[in-house]
Design a protein around this motif. Structure first.
Motif, PDB file in Angstrom:
ATOM      1  N   ILE A 152       7.456 -13.293  -1.880  1.00 38.83           N
ATOM      2  CA  ILE A 152       6.081 -12.860  -2.186  1.00 38.83           C
ATOM      3  C   ILE A 152       5.737 -11.531  -1.509  1.00 38.83           C
ATOM      4  O   ILE A 152       5.295 -10.589  -2.186  1.00 38.83           O
ATOM      5  N   PRO A 153       5.931 -11.379  -0.184  1.00 41.22           N
ATOM      6  CA  PRO A 153       5.616 -10.068   0.410  1.00 41.22           C
ATOM      7  C   PRO A 153       6.512  -8.951  -0.112  1.00 41.22           C
ATOM      8  O   PRO A 153       6.071  -7.803  -0.259  1.00 41.22           O
ATOM      9  N   THR A 154       7.784  -9.275  -0.409  1.00 44.14           N
ATOM     10  CA  THR A 154       8.687  -8.252  -0.923  1.00 44.14           C
ATOM     11  C   THR A 154       8.211  -7.778  -2.291  1.00 44.14           C
ATOM     12  O   THR A 154       8.272  -6.580  -2.605  1.00 44.14           O
ATOM     13  N   GLY A 155       7.743  -8.714  -3.102  1.00 42.06           N
ATOM     14  CA  GLY A 155       7.217  -8.323  -4.413  1.00 42.06           C
ATOM     15  C   GLY A 155       5.984  -7.453  -4.308  1.00 42.06           C
ATOM     16  O   GLY A 155       5.708  -6.630  -5.202  1.00 42.06           O
ATOM     17  N   LEU A 156       5.261  -7.567  -3.213  1.00 39.04           N
ATOM     18  CA  LEU A 156       4.076  -6.730  -3.000  1.00 39.04           C
ATOM     19  C   LEU A 156       4.401  -5.441  -2.262  1.00 39.04           C
ATOM     20  O   LEU A 156       3.492  -4.693  -1.930  1.00 39.04           O
ATOM     21  N   GLY A 157       5.699  -5.241  -2.003  1.00 42.54           N
ATOM     22  CA  GLY A 157       6.112  -3.976  -1.384  1.00 42.54           C
ATOM     23  C   GLY A 157       6.312  -4.050   0.113  1.00 42.54           C
ATOM     24  O   GLY A 157       6.553  -3.011   0.748  1.00 42.54           O
ATOM     25  N   GLY A 158       6.263  -5.232   0.714  1.00 41.23           N
ATOM     26  CA  GLY A 158       6.438  -5.339   2.165  1.00 41.23           C
ATOM     27  C   GLY A 158       7.670  -6.134   2.515  1.00 41.23           C
ATOM     28  O   GLY A 158       7.583  -7.302   2.912  1.00 41.23           O
TER      29      GLY A 158
END
Length: 279
Positions: free
Chosen positions: A102-108
């Protein structure tokens, strides 16, 4: 089917003559002939010998009943159930994947890694450790969070010593967070001691030496962090040196916590063994 008919049939199946059967039973051939023609009945002792010789029960010998046919049922293959700790490990792996995705999909991606590591470590523990996986997962989760907090914000449980002088650390939030960490450590220590309540550590000289060495090592690690922490406050310290010193303080802090848990648990168990021996 009469008794005589049964004796005659079973004798023929064993391929014995009347004389052979009479010799085995220590009777005359005429007696065997009378049995088979139902002119007389053998006594109980002879009946027992006949049943043993023919390999049948008394009931089958007297009544001629056929032995019950044993139906062999194929063994039922029962698949072993998966241990609860492995189920928990699978759930933790899934949570680690979601925490990373989830955070990776948001760029983090860095935040995703930070959030996924505690779940991943606890999942590995559940799969590899059979005894007390919950306790070790709690320790692993705390130490992982402690590393992230220390490197991210500089917050450590040692800051609770500045409760009444929080101006030295900059903000009361740091001391509040340090108190929360301290309470978590206290809960982990109590849980560790209670988890090993059946562990035997008698008060022998060898065990006493081990316990003293553990406490000395714990105090040495605690005393080691003070001068290193002073070096961090030195002006114009290189960045590489600062990170190396922070890593050294972090490792010393983790080692001191582990030594404290071991030394405290063994001290409690030795005290319990001493008290039990003096009752």
């Amino acid at each position: 089917m009469s008794l005589g008919t049964n004796i005659s049939r079973l004798r023929a199946e064993k391929r014995l003559s009347q004389g052979d059967l009479a010799e085995v039973l220590e009777v005359s051939r005429q007696s065997v002939s009378k049995w088979e023609t139902d002119s007389s009945v053998p006594d109980l002792n002879r009946l027992m010998k006949l049943s043993q010789l023919f390999g049948v029960t008394l009931d089958e010998l007297v009544t001629g009943a056929e032995p019950p046919v044993k139906v062999e049922t194929p063994p039922v293959m029962v698949s072993p159930s998966m241990p609860g700790r492995k189920i928990a490990g699978i759930i933790l792996f899934c949570m680690a994947f979601l925490a990373f995705l989830i955070p990776t999909g948001l760029g983090g991606i860095l935040i995703g890694l930070i959030l996924a590591v505690p779940f991943l470590v606890c999942g590995i523990i559940c799969f590899l450790v059979r005894k007390r996986p919950g306790l070790w997962c709690a320790w692993a989760a705390y130490l992982t969070a402690y590393i992230f907090c220390y490197y991210g914000t500089g917050i450590s449980w040692n800051l609770f010593f500045f409760t009444f002088s929080w101006e030295e650390v900059g903000t009361p939030v740091y001391t509040f967070a340090a108190w929360i960490q301290s309470l978590m450590i206290l809960a982990l220590l109590i849980g560790t001691v209670r988890s090993f309540c059946t562990f035997s550590f008698p008060p022998t000289r060898r065990n006493g030496v081990i316990l003293v060495v553990l406490w000395i090592e714990f105090l040495a690690y605690r005393l080691l962090t003070a001068p290193i922490a002073d070096l961090l406050s030195a002006p114009e310290i290189p960045v590489t040196s600062m990170w190396a010193l922070m890593a050294l303080i972090l490792m010393a802090g983790i080692a001191s916590l582990i030594l404290l848990a071991i030394a405290l648990t063994l001290s409690v168990r030795m005290a319990a063994a001493w008290r039990a021996s003096h009752r």
